[in-house]
Design a protein around this motif. Structure first.
Motif, PDB file in Angstrom:
ATOM      1  N   LEU A  22       0.824  -1.209   0.000  1.00 13.56           N
ATOM      2  CA  LEU A  22       0.000   0.000   0.000  1.00 13.56           C
ATOM      3  C   LEU A  22       0.860   1.262   0.000  1.00 13.56           C
ATOM      4  O   LEU A  22       0.520   2.257  -0.663  1.00 13.56           O
ATOM      5  CB  LEU A  22      -0.940  -0.019   1.204  1.00 13.56           C
ATOM      6  N   LEU A  23       1.974   1.222   0.704  1.00 17.29           N
ATOM      7  CA  LEU A  23       2.873   2.371   0.738  1.00 17.29           C
ATOM      8  C   LEU A  23       3.529   2.601  -0.623  1.00 17.29           C
ATOM      9  O   LEU A  23       3.671   3.749  -1.068  1.00 17.29           O
ATOM     10  CB  LEU A  23       3.943   2.172   1.819  1.00 17.29           C
ATOM     11  N   VAL A  24       3.889   1.537  -1.320  1.00 18.09           N
ATOM     12  CA  VAL A  24       4.464   1.673  -2.663  1.00 18.09           C
ATOM     13  C   VAL A  24       3.425   2.247  -3.623  1.00 18.09           C
ATOM     14  O   VAL A  24       3.737   3.145  -4.424  1.00 18.09           O
ATOM     15  CB  VAL A  24       4.995   0.306  -3.156  1.00 18.09           C
ATOM     16  N   ILE A  25       2.192   1.767  -3.543  1.00 17.24           N
ATOM     17  CA  ILE A  25       1.117   2.321  -4.374  1.00 17.24           C
ATOM     18  C   ILE A  25       0.908   3.798  -4.059  1.00 17.24           C
ATOM     19  O   ILE A  25       0.736   4.630  -4.959  1.00 17.24           O
ATOM     20  CB  ILE A  25      -0.183   1.506  -4.177  1.00 17.24           C
ATOM     21  N   HIS A  26       0.946   4.136  -2.800  1.00 16.89           N
ATOM     22  CA  HIS A  26       0.782   5.526  -2.357  1.00 16.89           C
ATOM     23  C   HIS A  26       1.878   6.409  -2.958  1.00 16.89           C
ATOM     24  O   HIS A  26       1.587   7.521  -3.443  1.00 16.89           O
ATOM     25  CB  HIS A  26       0.810   5.542  -0.822  1.00 16.89           C
ATOM     26  N   LEU A  27       3.108   5.948  -2.925  1.00 17.85           N
ATOM     27  CA  LEU A  27       4.213   6.727  -3.486  1.00 17.85           C
ATOM     28  C   LEU A  27       4.098   6.856  -5.002  1.00 17.85           C
ATOM     29  O   LEU A  27       4.383   7.932  -5.557  1.00 17.85           O
ATOM     30  CB  LEU A  27       5.548   6.086  -3.104  1.00 17.85           C
ATOM     31  N   LEU A  28       3.687   5.792  -5.687  1.00 17.61           N
ATOM     32  CA  LEU A  28       3.499   5.873  -7.136  1.00 17.61           C
ATOM     33  C   LEU A  28       2.388   6.856  -7.503  1.00 17.61           C
ATOM     34  O   LEU A  28       2.507   7.605  -8.480  1.00 17.61           O
ATOM     35  CB  LEU A  28       3.193   4.489  -7.701  1.00 17.61           C
ATOM     36  N   ILE A  29       1.327   6.865  -6.725  1.00 19.48           N
ATOM     37  CA  ILE A  29       0.241   7.826  -6.960  1.00 19.48           C
ATOM     38  C   ILE A  29       0.752   9.253  -6.752  1.00 19.48           C
ATOM     39  O   ILE A  29       0.437  10.159  -7.534  1.00 19.48           O
ATOM     40  CB  ILE A  29      -0.966   7.520  -6.045  1.00 19.48           C
ATOM     41  N   SER A  85      -7.744  13.364 -14.694  1.00 24.43           N
ATOM     42  CA  SER A  85      -6.765  12.403 -14.175  1.00 24.43           C
ATOM     43  C   SER A  85      -6.179  12.875 -12.848  1.00 24.43           C
ATOM     44  O   SER A  85      -5.973  12.072 -11.936  1.00 24.43           O
ATOM     45  CB  SER A  85      -5.637  12.209 -15.185  1.00 24.43           C
ATOM     46  N   THR A  86      -5.928  14.169 -12.744  1.00 24.46           N
ATOM     47  CA  THR A  86      -5.404  14.716 -11.493  1.00 24.46           C
ATOM     48  C   THR A  86      -6.421  14.552 -10.373  1.00 24.46           C
ATOM     49  O   THR A  86      -6.062  14.213  -9.236  1.00 24.46           O
ATOM     50  CB  THR A  86      -5.036  16.201 -11.672  1.00 24.46           C
ATOM     51  N   GLY A  87      -7.678  14.777 -10.653  1.00 23.47           N
ATOM     52  CA  GLY A  87      -8.724  14.601  -9.644  1.00 23.47           C
ATOM     53  C   GLY A  87      -8.842  13.161  -9.185  1.00 23.47           C
ATOM     54  O   GLY A  87      -9.009  12.886  -7.985  1.00 23.47           O
ATOM     55  N   ILE A  88      -8.754  12.238 -10.139  1.00 28.65           N
ATOM     56  CA  ILE A  88      -8.828  10.814  -9.792  1.00 28.65           C
ATOM     57  C   ILE A  88      -7.635  10.410  -8.939  1.00 28.65           C
ATOM     58  O   ILE A  88      -7.772   9.711  -7.930  1.00 28.65           O
ATOM     59  CB  ILE A  88      -8.930   9.959 -11.072  1.00 28.65           C
ATOM     60  N   LEU A  89      -6.442  10.874  -9.336  1.00 32.79           N
ATOM     61  CA  LEU A  89      -5.247  10.553  -8.544  1.00 32.79           C
ATOM     62  C   LEU A  89      -5.297  11.198  -7.162  1.00 32.79           C
ATOM     63  O   LEU A  89      -4.824  10.618  -6.178  1.00 32.79           O
ATOM     64  CB  LEU A  89      -3.986  10.985  -9.291  1.00 32.79           C
ATOM     65  N   ALA A  90      -5.860  12.399  -7.072  1.00 31.92           N
ATOM     66  CA  ALA A  90      -5.984  13.056  -5.767  1.00 31.92           C
ATOM     67  C   ALA A  90      -6.909  12.262  -4.852  1.00 31.92           C
ATOM     68  O   ALA A  90      -6.632  12.092  -3.657  1.00 31.92           O
ATOM     69  CB  ALA A  90      -6.491  14.479  -5.944  1.00 31.92           C
ATOM     70  N   SER A 141      -4.015   7.434   1.852  1.00 32.02           N
ATOM     71  CA  SER A 141      -3.546   8.083   3.088  1.00 32.02           C
ATOM     72  C   SER A 141      -4.396   7.664   4.278  1.00 32.02           C
ATOM     73  O   SER A 141      -3.877   7.340   5.356  1.00 32.02           O
ATOM     74  CB  SER A 141      -3.582   9.601   2.942  1.00 32.02           C
ATOM     75  N   LEU A 142      -5.722   7.677   4.093  1.00 30.70           N
ATOM     76  CA  LEU A 142      -6.618   7.269   5.179  1.00 30.70           C
ATOM     77  C   LEU A 142      -6.430   5.800   5.547  1.00 30.70           C
ATOM     78  O   LEU A 142      -6.387   5.450   6.736  1.00 30.70           O
ATOM     79  CB  LEU A 142      -8.071   7.522   4.783  1.00 30.70           C
ATOM     80  N   VAL A 143      -6.310   4.948   4.546  1.00 23.15           N
ATOM     81  CA  VAL A 143      -6.145   3.518   4.814  1.00 23.15           C
ATOM     82  C   VAL A 143      -4.829   3.261   5.545  1.00 23.15           C
ATOM     83  O   VAL A 143      -4.781   2.478   6.509  1.00 23.15           O
ATOM     84  CB  VAL A 143      -6.238   2.702   3.501  1.00 23.15           C
ATOM     85  N   LEU A 144      -3.758   3.926   5.125  1.00 20.85           N
ATOM     86  CA  LEU A 144      -2.471   3.760   5.816  1.00 20.85           C
ATOM     87  C   LEU A 144      -2.548   4.239   7.267  1.00 20.85           C
ATOM     88  O   LEU A 144      -1.982   3.619   8.171  1.00 20.85           O
ATOM     89  CB  LEU A 144      -1.363   4.500   5.062  1.00 20.85           C
ATOM     90  N   ALA A 145      -3.244   5.338   7.494  1.00 20.42           N
ATOM     91  CA  ALA A 145      -3.384   5.847   8.865  1.00 20.42           C
ATOM     92  C   ALA A 145      -4.195   4.891   9.732  1.00 20.42           C
ATOM     93  O   ALA A 145      -3.858   4.647  10.895  1.00 20.42           O
ATOM     94  CB  ALA A 145      -4.038   7.222   8.848  1.00 20.42           C
TER      95      ALA A 145
END
Length: 124
Positions: A5-12, A54-59, A66-70
């Motif tokens: 999940l952290l790797v996906i978060h960084l790629l996003i 695309s920016t909105g979807i990525l945001a 972020s919420l899931v990681l927290a």
């Protein structure tokens, strides 16, 4: 799971920064996509709409990860005590209530006492 999940978060996050820099600037020519005249990498109204969507979807994806990681980090911690629950910390307990017969403490917002008379002799 946290690592994936952290790797996906960084790629996003990297993709979102890239998309934001590719967008056409309104006036300052700060974007890589060309704030000036002439043809740029992504030109036209339709390309702008694609970048904006695309920016909105990525945001939204960034916010969700972020919420899931927290939430995962708070569940993995396992310690639910707070500093107020620790008796070894001074002042962590509730203040004592005054007993009968004791003088109540002065309120913090009470008016100060009037100044005392000067002790030096006054000339007449």
């Amino acid at each position: 799971m946290i690592t994936v999940l952290l790797v996906i978060h960084l790629l996003i996050a990297i993709a979102m920064v890239t998309l934001i820099l590719l967008q056409r600037s309104e006036g300052g020519a700060l974007g890589i996509g060309g704030g000036g005249g002439g043809g740029g990498f992504m030109t036209g109204r339709q390309a702008g709409n694609v970048l904006t969507k695309s920016t909105g979807i990525l945001a939204a994806a960034f916010f969700t990860t972020s919420l899931v990681l927290a939430i995962i980090a708070s569940h993995d911690r396992g310690d639910t005590t707070t500093i107020l629950d620790d008796p070894s910390i001074p002042g962590a307990t509730a203040p004592a209530t005054p007993t009968e017969g004791s003088e109540p403490a002065a309120a913090p917002n009470a008016e100060p006492a009037p100044p005392a008379e000067p002790s030096a002799p006054v000339s007449q």
